[in-house]
Scaffold this motif. Structure first.
Motif, PDB file in Angstrom:
ATOM      1  N   ASN A  92      -5.536  -3.437   5.898  1.00 22.33           N
ATOM      2  CA  ASN A  92      -6.607  -2.736   5.180  1.00 22.33           C
ATOM      3  C   ASN A  92      -7.176  -1.587   5.994  1.00 22.33           C
ATOM      4  N   LEU A 117      -6.566  -2.501  -4.458  1.00 25.07           N
ATOM      5  CA  LEU A 117      -5.857  -3.770  -4.254  1.00 25.07           C
ATOM      6  C   LEU A 117      -6.752  -4.949  -4.611  1.00 25.07           C
ATOM      7  N   VAL A 140      -5.321   1.882   5.843  1.00 25.96           N
ATOM      8  CA  VAL A 140      -5.233   2.662   4.605  1.00 25.96           C
ATOM      9  C   VAL A 140      -6.632   3.081   4.184  1.00 25.96           C
ATOM     10  N   TYR A 167       0.816  -1.224   0.000  1.00 34.19           N
ATOM     11  CA  TYR A 167       0.000   0.000   0.000  1.00 34.19           C
ATOM     12  C   TYR A 167       0.848   1.273   0.000  1.00 34.19           C
ATOM     13  N   GLN A 194      -7.631   2.877  -1.608  1.00 39.71           N
ATOM     14  CA  GLN A 194      -6.443   2.030  -1.751  1.00 39.71           C
ATOM     15  C   GLN A 194      -6.807   0.557  -1.600  1.00 39.71           C
ATOM     16  N   HIS A 195      -7.646   0.274  -0.632  1.00 44.14           N
ATOM     17  CA  HIS A 195      -8.084  -1.098  -0.384  1.00 44.14           C
ATOM     18  C   HIS A 195      -8.823  -1.637  -1.614  1.00 44.14           C
TER      19      HIS A 195
END
Length: 581
Positions: A564, A575, A567, A81, A571-572
């Motif tokens: 997770n 991913l 962030v 991340y 961002q999560h």
């Protein structure tokens, strides 16, 4: 449990592992049945560089305490991340309870060796596989479809898959057991769609979970419920209840089937079917008894799993500092702001401290005045699983059966219960599949009692005393006998080139586990595994003391959930998109 590589600007010691493991080998090697060396008497594990100065930048966005699977998964995703993360490991090898070690060319696993789902991708993959996928790493595995069981009904290879085990039951147990097992599979496999529709790596510990789970996977969840029909959907309501209730609702009464369910539950989570979440068992059933399923073992040993996680951390500029024993978690103005090492150095955490230690060991790192008494009382009153006895052997392959498989389970007596001390022994012979794990023509073996050895028997013993040596010899006999049964009449314990016995005191000392415990003995329906946040802002926990619980997939998921949470939702979500779930 596995082992890994080394990072950070401290000297690279991972490949040698020499001093620590020479010391560990000396501490519990068995030279004969009457001569057992013991661990030193120090109350602390004697990591050779415990007071070595931490070198490198003494701060990070996130400081992770401990390099077990949960901690490494958390650190790997945080690095992915873009967070500045450092993992602080007390010993000179990473891996925690999952480390591997090498003695005389024999590469020993110290923990888990039964895996599945490494090669899966997408929603139904093992959470550990999803983390590795996110890090762009993989683990080369050998596949197989059975393990040997030695039970009161007889000795036979237990095969996985939807039909083969039913045939095994018809042959080795009885027709009633086969009928009830088939009925069990027919009743629970449809529920697996719901159990696996929400990947743990999508979960986070804040309200962003609505976006990363409910909104994202609502269609697949709805589809799974529609496919199950009204009765199946009603059954899905039992996913958060003990699995014994699911078995009861299907009227499963055959004694062997109920015992087998208890055994699988205990191996998975340290509790029997009356204590394990139905969702966890159904997930396992879907992995082991669906069409085309396989078990997997890393070709280069369990340590290859940790190696892959470490490579991933390093790839994204994360750091691991070995020989960095955390003495305390620093709390300033009510918030966790870093850690103090045994060397006296302070490592600042700008965003969070994440503890991969057990709940009891984490509590010991905190200043008592900083923790609400209710939280302290809850941790102290949480029941614990028992500890382990371990037997590590290196020997000539000619002493074993020619058709020797990798895994063996020995159950002496069903009536005592699978959780009874000295009643169940697990044996792993990884060199049956991974040919570089032992010298040519040799085998490496790990036998253990699965979280059933009472710590009370060992508490307070001097590891140099005759009493300790005597108890060690006595309590290891059940493993020797199981090994002799599994390997056949040619096996001679006196001819083994490497013999090592570990006890709950070994577990406590080298793995820094409170009372050498396997983890919390929290029963479904009577309690829940804690979440990952703590009463102290900026302090989080991951590992087997947190949701989802004990076991490789569970601890990998716990590390991912914490990462997770630290962030943004965007961002999560990015991913999850990147790994195709």
């Amino acid at each position: 449990m596995a082992c890994a590589g080394s990072l950070c600007s401290t000297p690279r010691v991972y490949n040698s592992r020499s001093k620590f493991w020479r010391e560990k080998r000396r501490s519990f090697i068995v030279r004969s049945s009457s001569s057992v060396d013991t661990l030193p008497t120090s109350g602390q594990a004697s990591s050779p560089s415990a007071k070595k100065q931490f070198s490198g930048k003494p701060e990070a966005d996130v400081v992770v305490i401990g390099s077990g699977l949960g901690g490494l998964c958390c650190a790997g995703l945080l690095a992915r991340y873009g967070q500045d993360v450092v993992v602080l490991e007390s010993h000179d090898v990473p891996g925690g309870a999952a480390h591997s070690f090498d003695i005389k060319g024999y590469k020993f696993d110290s923990g888990p060796s039964l895996f599945s789902g490494f090669q899966s991708r997408g929603l139904q993959a093992n959470p550990l596989a999803q983390v590795l996928d996110a890090l762009g790493e993989s683990v080369e595995c050998a596949s197989y479809d059975s393990w040997m069981v030695y039970i009161p009904e007889g000795d036979f290879p237990s095969r996985i898959g939807p039909t083969d085990f039913i045939k095994d039951l018809e042959t080795y147990v009885n027709a009633d057991a086969a009928r009830e097992w088939k009925k069990l599979l027919e009743g629970i496999l449809p529920l697996s769609a719901a159990a696996m529709a929400l990947p743990p790596i999508s979960i986070r510990g804040d309200w962003g979970v609505v976006s990363t789970t409910a909104a994202r996977y609502a269609p697949s969840l709805l589809k799974s419920f529609l496919q199950m029909g009204p009765q199946g959907a009603l059954g899905a309501t039992k996913l958060l209840k003990p699995f014994c209730e699911v078995a009861d609702s299907l009227n499963i009464k055959n004694p062997f089937v109920r015992n087998w369910i208890d055994l699988l539950a205990f191996l998975l989570a340290g509790v029997k079917s009356d204590g394990i979440l139905s969702a966890e068992m159904i997930y396992m059933f879907a992995e082991w008894y669906k069409p085309g399923c396989k078990l997997e073992y890393p070709l280069h040993g369990t340590g290859a799993v940790i190696d892959a996680l470490v490579r991933g951390i390093e790839k994204f500029n994360g750091r691991i500092s070995l020989n960095s024993h955390v003495d305390s978690i620093v709390v300033e103005n009510g918030r966790a702001t870093g850690v103090k090492l045994r060397s006296g150095q302070f490592i600042r955490a700008k965003k969070a401290v994440v503890s991969n230690a057990s709940m009891w060991d984490t509590l010991d790192l905190l200043p008592p005045q900083a923790i609400p008494k209710t939280y302290q009382d809850r941790v102290k009153s949480t029941p614990q699983c028992d500890s382990f006895m371990h037997l590590h052997l290196g020997f000539d392959a000619e002493m074993a059966r020619e058709d020797l498989g990798i895994h063996h389970i020995v159950v002496k007596n069903w009536e005592q219960g699978v959780d009874a001390a000295q009643n169940v022994v697990l044996i792993s012979v990884p060199s049956a599949l991974g040919k570089d794990l032992a010298p040519p023509g040799k085998h490496v073996l790990h036998a253990y009692t699965p979280g059933t050895e009472p710590f009370e028997l060992w508490e307070g013993l001097d590891r140099k005393s005759a009493e300790y040596r005597k108890l060690k010899e006595e309590r290891s006999q059940v493993m020797w006998e199981a090994v002799e049964r599994a390997l056949g009449p040619k096996f001679d314990r006196e001819k083994c080139e490497v013999k090592m016995v570990g006890t709950p005191l070994t577990h406590k000392r080298f793995l820094r586990r409170n009372r050498g415990t396997y983890g919390p003995a929290i029963k479904a329906g009577k309690g829940t595994f804690p979440g990952h946040a703590t009463p102290i802002p900026q302090l989080f926990c991951c590992g087997d003391s947190t949701f989802p619980g004990i076991g490789v997939p569970a601890v990998a998921a716990s590390g991912a959930i914490v990462a997770n949470t630290l962030v943004s939702v965007s961002q999560h979500s990015e991913l999850l998109d990147a790994i195709g779930i």
